[in-house]
Scaffold this motif. Structure first.
Motif, PDB file in Angstrom:
ATOM      1  N   ALA A 166       0.829  -1.207   0.000  1.00  0.00           N
ATOM      2  CA  ALA A 166       0.000   0.000   0.000  1.00  0.00           C
ATOM      3  C   ALA A 166       0.860   1.252   0.000  1.00  0.00           C
ATOM      4  CB  ALA A 166      -0.932  -0.006   1.209  1.00  0.00           C
ATOM      5  N   THR A 167       1.928   1.244   0.802  1.00  0.00           N
ATOM      6  CA  THR A 167       2.832   2.390   0.863  1.00  0.00           C
ATOM      7  C   THR A 167       3.556   2.590  -0.461  1.00  0.00           C
ATOM      8  OG1 THR A 167       3.167   2.046   3.237  1.00  0.00           O
ATOM      9  CG2 THR A 167       4.785   3.408   2.088  1.00  0.00           C
ATOM     10  N   GLU A 168       4.007   1.496  -1.068  1.00  0.00           N
ATOM     11  CA  GLU A 168       4.707   1.587  -2.352  1.00  0.00           C
ATOM     12  C   GLU A 168       3.799   2.169  -3.432  1.00  0.00           C
ATOM     13  OE1 GLU A 168       7.891   0.959  -3.260  1.00  0.00           O
ATOM     14  OE2 GLU A 168       8.299   0.722  -1.119  1.00  0.00           O
ATOM     15  N   ILE A 169       2.555   1.714  -3.468  1.00  0.00           N
ATOM     16  CA  ILE A 169       1.610   2.200  -4.476  1.00  0.00           C
ATOM     17  C   ILE A 169       1.322   3.682  -4.272  1.00  0.00           C
ATOM     18  CG2 ILE A 169      -0.768   2.019  -5.314  1.00  0.00           C
ATOM     19  CD1 ILE A 169      -0.609  -0.989  -4.566  1.00  0.00           C
ATOM     20  N   ALA A 170       1.068   4.061  -3.029  1.00  0.00           N
ATOM     21  CA  ALA A 170       0.710   5.449  -2.724  1.00  0.00           C
ATOM     22  C   ALA A 170       1.863   6.411  -2.978  1.00  0.00           C
ATOM     23  CB  ALA A 170       0.247   5.561  -1.272  1.00  0.00           C
ATOM     24  N   SER A 171       3.098   5.913  -2.926  1.00  0.00           N
ATOM     25  CA  SER A 171       4.275   6.775  -3.098  1.00  0.00           C
ATOM     26  C   SER A 171       4.845   6.745  -4.511  1.00  0.00           C
ATOM     27  CB  SER A 171       5.375   6.357  -2.106  1.00  0.00           C
ATOM     28  OG  SER A 171       4.907   6.385  -0.775  1.00  0.00           O
ATOM     29  N   ALA A 172       4.284   5.899  -5.362  1.00  0.00           N
ATOM     30  CA  ALA A 172       4.848   5.701  -6.697  1.00  0.00           C
ATOM     31  C   ALA A 172       4.489   6.832  -7.656  1.00  0.00           C
ATOM     32  CB  ALA A 172       4.360   4.380  -7.277  1.00  0.00           C
ATOM     33  N   ALA A 173       5.384   7.070  -8.613  1.00  0.00           N
ATOM     34  CA  ALA A 173       5.105   8.048  -9.665  1.00  0.00           C
ATOM     35  C   ALA A 173       3.993   7.543 -10.574  1.00  0.00           C
ATOM     36  CB  ALA A 173       6.376   8.331 -10.468  1.00  0.00           C
ATOM     37  N   ASP A 174       3.914   6.228 -10.733  1.00  0.00           N
ATOM     38  CA  ASP A 174       2.872   5.587 -11.543  1.00  0.00           C
ATOM     39  C   ASP A 174       2.187   4.524 -10.672  1.00  0.00           C
ATOM     40  OD1 ASP A 174       1.247   4.334 -13.385  1.00  0.00           O
ATOM     41  OD2 ASP A 174       2.799   4.162 -14.940  1.00  0.00           O
ATOM     42  N   PRO A 175       1.264   4.946  -9.806  1.00  0.00           N
ATOM     43  CA  PRO A 175       0.640   4.009  -8.860  1.00  0.00           C
ATOM     44  C   PRO A 175      -0.046   2.824  -9.525  1.00  0.00           C
ATOM     45  CG  PRO A 175       0.152   6.278  -8.254  1.00  0.00           C
ATOM     46  CD  PRO A 175       0.782   6.320  -9.616  1.00  0.00           C
ATOM     47  N   LYS A 176      -0.708   3.050 -10.646  1.00  0.00           N
ATOM     48  CA  LYS A 176      -1.416   1.956 -11.313  1.00  0.00           C
ATOM     49  C   LYS A 176      -0.451   0.874 -11.779  1.00  0.00           C
ATOM     50  CE  LYS A 176      -4.787   0.942 -14.954  1.00  0.00           C
ATOM     51  NZ  LYS A 176      -5.607   1.502 -16.055  1.00  0.00           N
ATOM     52  N   LYS A 177       0.658   1.283 -12.384  1.00  0.00           N
ATOM     53  CA  LYS A 177       1.647   0.318 -12.865  1.00  0.00           C
ATOM     54  C   LYS A 177       2.247  -0.459 -11.707  1.00  0.00           C
ATOM     55  CE  LYS A 177       5.979  -0.036 -15.465  1.00  0.00           C
ATOM     56  NZ  LYS A 177       7.032   0.721 -16.213  1.00  0.00           N
ATOM     57  N   VAL A 178       2.611   0.251 -10.644  1.00  0.00           N
ATOM     58  CA  VAL A 178       3.193  -0.403  -9.470  1.00  0.00           C
ATOM     59  C   VAL A 178       2.179  -1.346  -8.830  1.00  0.00           C
ATOM     60  CG1 VAL A 178       4.106  -0.031  -7.147  1.00  0.00           C
ATOM     61  CG2 VAL A 178       4.871   1.412  -9.029  1.00  0.00           C
ATOM     62  N   GLY A 179       0.913  -0.925  -8.792  1.00  0.00           N
ATOM     63  CA  GLY A 179      -0.135  -1.782  -8.250  1.00  0.00           C
ATOM     64  C   GLY A 179      -0.260  -3.080  -9.020  1.00  0.00           C
ATOM     65  N   GLU A 180      -0.196  -3.006 -10.330  1.00  0.00           N
ATOM     66  CA  GLU A 180      -0.275  -4.208 -11.166  1.00  0.00           C
ATOM     67  C   GLU A 180       0.924  -5.119 -10.913  1.00  0.00           C
ATOM     68  OE1 GLU A 180      -0.518  -2.531 -15.047  1.00  0.00           O
ATOM     69  OE2 GLU A 180      -2.687  -2.151 -14.935  1.00  0.00           O
ATOM     70  N   GLN A 181       2.107  -4.516 -10.763  1.00  0.00           N
ATOM     71  CA  GLN A 181       3.312  -5.306 -10.511  1.00  0.00           C
ATOM     72  C   GLN A 181       3.231  -5.998  -9.154  1.00  0.00           C
ATOM     73  OE1 GLN A 181       6.245  -2.203 -10.972  1.00  0.00           O
ATOM     74  NE2 GLN A 181       6.615  -2.713 -13.133  1.00  0.00           N
ATOM     75  N   ILE A 182       2.763  -5.266  -8.150  1.00  0.00           N
ATOM     76  CA  ILE A 182       2.654  -5.829  -6.807  1.00  0.00           C
ATOM     77  C   ILE A 182       1.629  -6.957  -6.780  1.00  0.00           C
ATOM     78  CG2 ILE A 182       1.773  -5.336  -4.482  1.00  0.00           C
ATOM     79  CD1 ILE A 182       3.220  -2.638  -4.677  1.00  0.00           C
ATOM     80  N   GLU A 183       0.493  -6.749  -7.435  1.00  0.00           N
ATOM     81  CA  GLU A 183      -0.523  -7.801  -7.467  1.00  0.00           C
ATOM     82  C   GLU A 183       0.041  -9.065  -8.109  1.00  0.00           C
ATOM     83  OE1 GLU A 183      -5.108  -8.596  -9.008  1.00  0.00           O
ATOM     84  OE2 GLU A 183      -4.105  -6.716  -9.499  1.00  0.00           O
ATOM     85  N   ASP A 184       0.787  -8.907  -9.187  1.00  0.00           N
ATOM     86  CA  ASP A 184       1.363 -10.051  -9.878  1.00  0.00           C
ATOM     87  C   ASP A 184       2.349 -10.801  -8.968  1.00  0.00           C
ATOM     88  OD1 ASP A 184       1.885 -11.549 -12.457  1.00  0.00           O
ATOM     89  OD2 ASP A 184       3.902 -10.843 -12.012  1.00  0.00           O
ATOM     90  N   VAL A 185       3.173 -10.049  -8.237  1.00  0.00           N
ATOM     91  CA  VAL A 185       4.157 -10.678  -7.346  1.00  0.00           C
ATOM     92  C   VAL A 185       3.471 -11.439  -6.216  1.00  0.00           C
ATOM     93  CG1 VAL A 185       5.964 -10.208  -5.653  1.00  0.00           C
ATOM     94  CG2 VAL A 185       6.019  -9.056  -7.872  1.00  0.00           C
ATOM     95  N   ILE A 186       2.453 -10.826  -5.606  1.00  0.00           N
ATOM     96  CA  ILE A 186       1.771 -11.477  -4.491  1.00  0.00           C
ATOM     97  C   ILE A 186       1.040 -12.740  -4.954  1.00  0.00           C
ATOM     98  CG2 ILE A 186      -0.075 -11.225  -2.772  1.00  0.00           C
ATOM     99  CD1 ILE A 186       0.758  -8.312  -2.481  1.00  0.00           C
ATOM    100  N   VAL A 187       0.428 -12.680  -6.146  1.00  0.00           N
ATOM    101  CA  VAL A 187      -0.226 -13.874  -6.688  1.00  0.00           C
ATOM    102  C   VAL A 187       0.801 -14.975  -6.915  1.00  0.00           C
ATOM    103  CG1 VAL A 187      -1.432 -14.837  -8.673  1.00  0.00           C
ATOM    104  CG2 VAL A 187      -2.171 -12.656  -7.715  1.00  0.00           C
ATOM    105  N   ARG A 188       1.958 -14.621  -7.439  1.00  0.00           N
ATOM    106  CA  ARG A 188       3.013 -15.617  -7.666  1.00  0.00           C
ATOM    107  C   ARG A 188       3.456 -16.247  -6.346  1.00  0.00           C
ATOM    108  NH1 ARG A 188       5.726 -15.355 -12.727  1.00  0.00           N
ATOM    109  NH2 ARG A 188       4.880 -13.707 -14.070  1.00  0.00           N
TER     110      ARG A 188
END
Length: 206
Positions: A166-188
């Motif tokens: 949540a902190t990474e997404i909220a602090s990112a320059a591109d929150p949507k892209k980071v959110g997609e990357q994080i979701e993919d990692v957690i699913v993996r």
């Protein structure tokens, strides 16, 4: 029967919290005054103090409001139709989307640890969402969809990962892209726990 006075009191409090959420989201805690909150809610400052002891109490009510919206959304998914795995994936996707919401980002992620203090904020976060996460993990184990991992420890680790996410997404320059990357990692990561014969392609994020 409910009295008109009680209805008015509750509507006044609700208007103040809604006003606080909007102003804290736009201007932050330091940039928002109680006069502005009362003015936007169309009530007197005296009415504000009738419901809240001060600015921090009002902020905590705004925090609870934002957190409750996310909790209700996730609980609906976790108790809805589908297999435990499908519900877990749906809840993860909904959580990532919630982290893109400006009110949740500003109030629950950026401002709350400072205004409430880290320990109080962490405790409030756990009270709101840890139980739901633990219950979801337990249902996965009970259904045989993941390996029989220690539920409490695993839930704590996942909770920490999602809080950091949540902190990474909220602090990112591109929150949507980071959110997609994080979701993919957690699913993996979760796929590593799937029982033999249960693992398959991850469902596409909606």
């Amino acid at each position: 029967m409910r009295s008109r006075r009680l209805d008015y009191s509750e509507s006044t409090r609700s208007a103040l919290v809604d006003s606080a959420v909007e102003l804290f989201t736009k201007r932050g805690y330091a940039g928002t005054s109680l006069d502005e909150v009362a003015k936007r809610a169309r009530v007197t400052k005296g009415a504000l103090y009738h419901h809240f002891s001060g600015k921090q109490a009002l902020f905590e009510a705004a925090f609870d409001s934002v957190e409750s919206l996310v909790y209700d959304r996730l609980e609906k998914i976790m108790t809805g139709p589908g297999t435990p795995w499908e519900r877990a994936m749906g809840a993860l996707n909904a959580f990532i989307k919630s982290c893109l919401d400006p009110a949740y980002q500003r109030i629950a992620i950026h401002e709350a640890p400072v205004v409430m203090g880290w320990e109080r904020w962490r405790e409030a976060e756990e009270q709101c969402s840890f139980g739901l996460l633990r219950a979801g993990l337990q249902s996965l184990v009970d259904a045989g969809e993941v390996e029989p991992v220690p539920v409490d420890i695993t839930a704590r680790l996942l909770f920490g990962a999602l809080s950091s996410a949540a902190t990474e997404i909220a602090s990112a320059a591109d929150p949507k892209k980071v959110g997609e990357q994080i979701e993919d990692v957690i699913v993996r990561m979760l796929l590593r726990l799937r029982q033999p014969g249960e693992a398959g392609e991850r469902p596409a994020a909606s």
